[in-house]
Write an enzyme that holds these catalytic residues in place. Structure first.
Site, PDB file in Angstrom:
ATOM      1  N   ASP A   8      67.198   6.681  17.395  1.00  0.00           N
ATOM      2  CA  ASP A   8      67.225   7.321  16.087  1.00  0.00           C
ATOM      3  C   ASP A   8      68.130   8.529  16.240  1.00  0.00           C
ATOM      4  O   ASP A   8      68.361   9.008  17.344  1.00  0.00           O
ATOM      5  CB  ASP A   8      65.790   7.747  15.747  1.00  0.00           C
ATOM      6  CG  ASP A   8      65.730   8.667  14.564  1.00  0.00           C
ATOM      7  OD1 ASP A   8      65.209   9.789  14.711  1.00  0.00           O
ATOM      8  OD2 ASP A   8      66.240   8.293  13.505  1.00  0.00           O
ATOM      9  N   ASP A  10      68.526  11.673  13.601  1.00  0.00           N
ATOM     10  CA  ASP A  10      67.976  12.948  13.147  1.00  0.00           C
ATOM     11  C   ASP A  10      66.589  13.206  13.719  1.00  0.00           C
ATOM     12  O   ASP A  10      65.686  12.411  13.527  1.00  0.00           O
ATOM     13  CB  ASP A  10      67.919  12.991  11.619  1.00  0.00           C
ATOM     14  CG  ASP A  10      69.322  13.054  11.027  1.00  0.00           C
ATOM     15  OD1 ASP A  10      69.658  12.152  10.237  1.00  0.00           O
ATOM     16  OD2 ASP A  10      70.058  13.978  11.388  1.00  0.00           O
TER      17      ASP A  10
HETATM   18  C1  XBP Z   1      66.374  10.870   9.017  1.00  0.00           C
HETATM   19  C2  XBP Z   1      66.541  10.913   7.596  1.00  0.00           C
HETATM   20  C3  XBP Z   1      67.815  11.407   7.052  1.00  0.00           C
HETATM   21  C4  XBP Z   1      68.013  12.875   7.147  1.00  0.00           C
HETATM   22  C5  XBP Z   1      68.914  13.352   6.040  1.00  0.00           C
HETATM   23  O1  XBP Z   1      67.315  10.044   9.598  1.00  0.00           O
HETATM   24  O2  XBP Z   1      65.659  10.510   6.889  1.00  0.00           O
HETATM   25  O3  XBP Z   1      67.756  11.072   5.754  1.00  0.00           O
HETATM   26  O4  XBP Z   1      66.804  13.558   7.024  1.00  0.00           O
HETATM   27  O5  XBP Z   1      70.116  12.723   6.106  1.00  0.00           O
HETATM   28  P1  XBP Z   1      66.966   9.323  10.991  1.00  0.00           P
HETATM   29  P2  XBP Z   1      70.849  12.141   4.782  1.00  0.00           P
HETATM   30  O6  XBP Z   1      66.620   7.915  10.672  1.00  0.00           O
HETATM   31  O7  XBP Z   1      68.181   9.453  11.837  1.00  0.00           O
HETATM   32  O8  XBP Z   1      65.797  10.060  11.575  1.00  0.00           O
HETATM   33  O9  XBP Z   1      70.792  13.226   3.768  1.00  0.00           O
HETATM   34  O10 XBP Z   1      72.227  11.840   5.273  1.00  0.00           O
HETATM   35  O11 XBP Z   1      70.098  10.918   4.385  1.00  0.00           O
HETATM   36 MG    MG Z   2      64.498  10.787  12.903  1.00  0.00          MG
END
Ligand code: XBP
Ligand code: MG
Length: 253
Positions: A8, A10
């Site tokens: 993953d 973020d």
């Molecule tokens: C987590 C998310 C992302 C970010 C925001 O991504 O839910 O939406 O919080 O990014 P991950 P965007 O699956 O990598 O944990 O505004 O580009 O959606």
């Molecule tokens: Mg994440």
């Protein structure tokens, strides 16, 4: 046999959710919306994967009709994403502690690296442009704008498996959130959870193990960083529910 680690982005590879939060608030201010997400509000909103989906959820939550907003939600999300990428460009983002070392170990061990993330491909590119990560180290990258349903739906992980040409049992996922762990689990991929400040109270009972820090674990019988051998061992143990595993003494917390 473990062949690939699917990460993953973020909250797992990068400590980005705080930067996402402040970028949302910058965009809201630019749009004259008067909205401001503090950490507790944002922590709850993280249950909704995807920034555009999160704004839409919030607007509904406060009874705001999208039509009445000064800018459309897709436009607002574009403004937010621009703020986020500028902040990354200014060097305001870091890999999570231990990630850099672990990625190098995984590559040295001959395992593939892949990404399955709800964020956009353009945001991932910015991680390469700023040399936080190296593009050609990744066998495949599946961003949120390539699938119809984001986490907790398994779509991102199923697409990664298809592109890798691997079975779920030949992979291990690494996730920071409950919806991310659920997405990997739905795709039948063993998953390790590594919570962060925003997700430490999430439910990780579907995870193979919960590792509070990739950089440093410590217990009565030792200390160290999470190694690729640890990940291979956890993968081999397969899915056993809701246990906090200490990587040294195997104590279940
Ligand atoms: C987590 C998310 C992302 C970010 C925001 O991504 O839910 O939406 O919080 O990014 P991950 P965007 O699956 O990598 O944990 O505004 O580009 O959606
Ligand atoms: Mg994440």
């Amino acid at each position: 046999m473990l062949k690939a680690i699917i990460w993953d982005v973020d909250g797992t590879l990068v400590d980005s959710e705080e930067l996402h939060r402040t970028s949302f608030n910058r965009a809201f201010a630019k749009a004259g919306l008067g909205w401001c997400w503090d950490r507790s509000v944002y922590g709850r909103l993280l249950d909704v994967a995807g920034g555009r989906e999160r704004i839409r959820h919030y607007a509904a939550m406060i009874g705001k009709d999208e039509e009445t907003l000064p800018v459309s939600i897709p436009e607002l999300h574009v403004m937010k994403s621009e703020c986020y990428r500028q902040a990354v460009g200014r060097g305001e983002l870091r890999l999570r502690p231990g990630v850099g070392r672990l990625l190098a170990e995984i590559r040295r061990a001959g395992l593939w690296l892949a990404m399955a993330t709800s964020t956009s491909g353009t945001n991932v590119l910015q991680l390469f442009r700023t040399h936080l990560l190296t593009a050609d180290h990744w066998r495949t990258i599946v961003p949120g704008d390539l699938v119809r349903k984001k986490k907790p739906a398994p779509d991102l992980y199923l697409k990664a498996l298809k592109r890798l040409g691997l079975k779920p049992s030949e992979c291990l996922a690494v996730e920071d959130s409950e919806s991310g762990v659920a997405a990997a689990w739905e795709a039948r991929i063993p998953v390790v959870a590594t919570p962060n400040l925003y997700t430490r109270d999430h439910d990780f009972h579907l995870a193979v193990a919960v590792i509070d820090s990739l950089e440093h674990w410590e217990c009565a019988s030792g200390a160290g960083g999470v190694s690729v051998e640890d990940l291979v061992r956890l993968h081999a143990e397969g899915v056993q529910s809701s246990r906090r595993v200490c990587l040294s003494c195997r104590m279940v917390g």
